[in-house]
Scaffold this active site. Structure first.
Site, PDB file in Angstrom:
ATOM      1  N   ARG A  15       0.833  -1.193   0.000  1.00 56.51           N
ATOM      2  CA  ARG A  15       0.000   0.000   0.000  1.00 56.51           C
ATOM      3  C   ARG A  15       0.872   1.249   0.000  1.00 56.51           C
ATOM      4  O   ARG A  15       2.024   1.201   0.447  1.00 56.51           O
ATOM      5  CB  ARG A  15      -0.928   0.020   1.223  1.00 56.51           C
ATOM      6  CG  ARG A  15      -0.206   0.076   2.551  1.00 56.51           C
ATOM      7  CD  ARG A  15      -0.993  -0.503   3.686  1.00 56.51           C
ATOM      8  NE  ARG A  15      -1.373  -1.876   3.468  1.00 56.51           N
ATOM      9  CZ  ARG A  15      -0.558  -2.913   3.667  1.00 56.51           C
ATOM     10  NH1 ARG A  15       0.689  -2.712   4.079  1.00 56.51           N
ATOM     11  NH2 ARG A  15      -0.973  -4.133   3.449  1.00 56.51           N
ATOM     12  N   ASP A 235      10.033  -4.154   7.747  1.00 62.72           N
ATOM     13  CA  ASP A 235       8.695  -3.765   8.187  1.00 62.72           C
ATOM     14  C   ASP A 235       8.484  -3.954   9.685  1.00 62.72           C
ATOM     15  O   ASP A 235       7.722  -3.202  10.310  1.00 62.72           O
ATOM     16  CB  ASP A 235       7.603  -4.482   7.389  1.00 62.72           C
ATOM     17  CG  ASP A 235       7.786  -5.990   7.307  1.00 62.72           C
ATOM     18  OD1 ASP A 235       8.627  -6.549   8.033  1.00 62.72           O
ATOM     19  OD2 ASP A 235       7.071  -6.620   6.493  1.00 62.72           O
ATOM     20  N   THR A 257       1.719 -11.489   8.740  1.00 63.91           N
ATOM     21  CA  THR A 257       2.060 -12.805   8.214  1.00 63.91           C
ATOM     22  C   THR A 257       2.896 -13.569   9.235  1.00 63.91           C
ATOM     23  O   THR A 257       2.703 -14.760   9.464  1.00 63.91           O
ATOM     24  CB  THR A 257       2.819 -12.664   6.887  1.00 63.91           C
ATOM     25  OG1 THR A 257       1.988 -11.989   5.941  1.00 63.91           O
ATOM     26  CG2 THR A 257       3.200 -14.022   6.335  1.00 63.91           C
TER      27      THR A 257
END
Length: 490
Positions: A15, A235, A257
């Site tokens: 995104r 991240d 995840t």
């Protein structure tokens, strides 16, 4: 008011999020969202890196269409994977996914040459089969010989945007090739994998200026004038930066995840107990370390949803799970057999069958088994974390997409006895933006940023029930221990 763009790409989606401070609040606007995922070609799991770059350009063009003429931008992605680039700046070969099976047995080969405890003392990084050290060990020597530079995925995307090559430290630390003492690549480890220090670009820290988006790209795609700031490109580092913890008695769980459970530390923790427990010391923002454990996370549910071919959304699976009786099936989410099985549902069922348990059959039962066992795993790891650090924790901050799963949040609070604060769900993008805001002098430091985050986004609180779950935890441990223990993802 300055405008900032976070490019946040995970293993299943990406995104572009526009951020700005308005009325003393950080406001987010999602500008562009796209799917991600590896594909299997000729026995290899590969990322479509060119498509990811195209999506970044498409999203940035949408930012310009929103009337933004100037902005900063930072990129974060998953860790460990890399692109090989030749002297002309062209990519050599494909970008292989960390879920590829080429490194299934590589740890054994490497530690036969250099003992595991020596590697851990050098790097402080946990042993995971997909660490870059092992990927490079299995890389095609002919491709490595052609490579002028080895760029981690977010560094490669930054290079495509700006033409500048850097190695961002939070991501590079996950490679298991950085030396904690010298704070550079360890040449003995590089030699094991057949690469040279010169094949990596100079280091960059979160908040550094990388460069401007190339004028040719700006003109061709109709982009705003964009200064690219180095994000915490891993991240998880970005998510921890975006976690609104206060004080020193909190742990974080970055729930996507993967589930990354740990604390923020000012010093690495590399004692024998940390080595035996396979905890990692990834580098964080502003001189911090993320002392944490990797746990299989929402990947388990993502695979269930995929195998059910979209018959149920994630909220629908959670609703089905909530109707099922708790703690009827036990399996260890830390076991390597659940890393990338051919069929996740069948793998969970097979474990239960092999261990003499009842077998989950319906989507609700399988999903309930996942949430129950994740909560158990989180609880046991929190206890171990407190033993390893000597800290008494009072709260757990769950950020990321998993913060939306109320059932799992309450289970975690009940089993662990800690207050659970869930949110913000977009912590990775928020942490990415926070570093841009600090670099742009709109915020003073990370403490100021976390205060702003806490005041800007809804955070749900889950209070422990006070019920005693000792028998549940004991049964989980007994089943694991009586059936060969855990084959950890290490």
């Amino acid at each position: 008011m300055k405008m900032h763009v976070a490019v946040d790409i995970g293993a299943s989606s990406g995104r572009l999020v526009l951020g700005e401070i308005k009325n003393n609040r950080l406001e987010l606007t999602e500008i562009h969202r796209f799917k991600n995922g590896f594909t299997e070609k000729q026995g290899r799991c590969l990322w479509n890196i060119d498509q990811l770059f195209t999506e970044i350009l498409a999203g940035l063009a949408k930012v310009r269409q929103e009337g933004v003429t100037k902005c900063t931008l930072s990129i974060d992605t998953w860790a460990v994977d890399y692109a090989l680039v030749d002297v002309a700046g062209e990519r050599i070969g494909e970008v292989v996914s960390y879920r590829d099976h080429r490194t299934d047995h590589t740890i054994d080969h490497v530690t036969a040459k250099l003992p595991a405890d020596v590697i851990y003392q050098k790097t402080g990084i946990q042993f995971l089969p997909f660490n870059t050290l092992y990927q490079l060990y299995e890389e095609d020597p002919a491709l490595l010989a052609k490579a002028d530079k080895i760029l981690f995925v977010p560094d490669y995307l930054g290079f495509l945007l700006t033409g500048e090559m850097r190695t961002e430290v939070t991501n590079a630390s996950t490679s298991q090739m950085l030396n904690l003492k010298t704070r550079t690549f360890d040449e003995e480890l590089l030699a094991l994998s057949g690469v040279r220090k010169e094949q990596f670009a100079p280091f960059a820290e979160p908040g550094d200026f990388l460069g401007k988006v190339k004028p040719a790209l700006t003109a061709e795609y109709g982009l705003p004038e964009t200064d690219v700031i180095v994000a915490p490109t891993h991240d998880t580092a970005a998510a921890v930066a975006g976690t609104p913890g206060v004080g020193t008695d909190w742990a974080y769980l970055s729930s996507g995840t993967w589930s990354l459970l740990g604390i923020e530390s000012r010093e690495p923790i590399v004692g024998q107990q940390a080595f035996a427990a396979n905890y990692t010391n990834e580098w964080g923002v502003y001189g911090s370390y993320r002392f944490l454990k990797n746990i299989m996370g929402m990947w388990l549910v993502q695979e269930v949803a995929r195998l059910l071919k979209g018959a149920y959304s994630f909220p629908e699976l959670a609703a089905l799970a909530e109707k099922e009786e708790a703690f009827q099936f036990f399996f260890p989410p830390l076991d390597e057999r659940f890393l990338n099985p051919a069929d996740m549902i069948q793998e969970i069922q097979a474990y239960c069958r092999e261990t003499g348990q009842a077998v989950p059959e319906t989507p609700g039962q399988v999903t309930r088994a996942i949430y129950d066992n994740l909560a158990i795993c989180y609880t046991l790891q929190l206890r171990e974390l407190m033993q390893l650090t000597g800290k008494t924790l009072s709260s757990l901050y769950i950020v990321g997409g998993g913060a939306n799963v109320a059932l799992l949040n309450q289970l975690t609070a009940d089993l662990s006895g800690l207050r659970v604060f869930a949110g913000p769900t977009e912590a990775t993008a928020i942490g990415n933006l926070a570093v841009q805001l600090i670099a742009s002098k709109e915020l003073a430091d990370i403490a100021h940023a976390r205060k702003l985050i806490k005041e800007s986004f809804p955070i749900e609180t889950y209070i422990p029930s006070g019920e005693n779950f000792a028998e549940v935890l004991a049964k989980y441990q007994m089943i694991c221990e009586e059936n060969g223990g855990l084959k950890h993802v290490n």
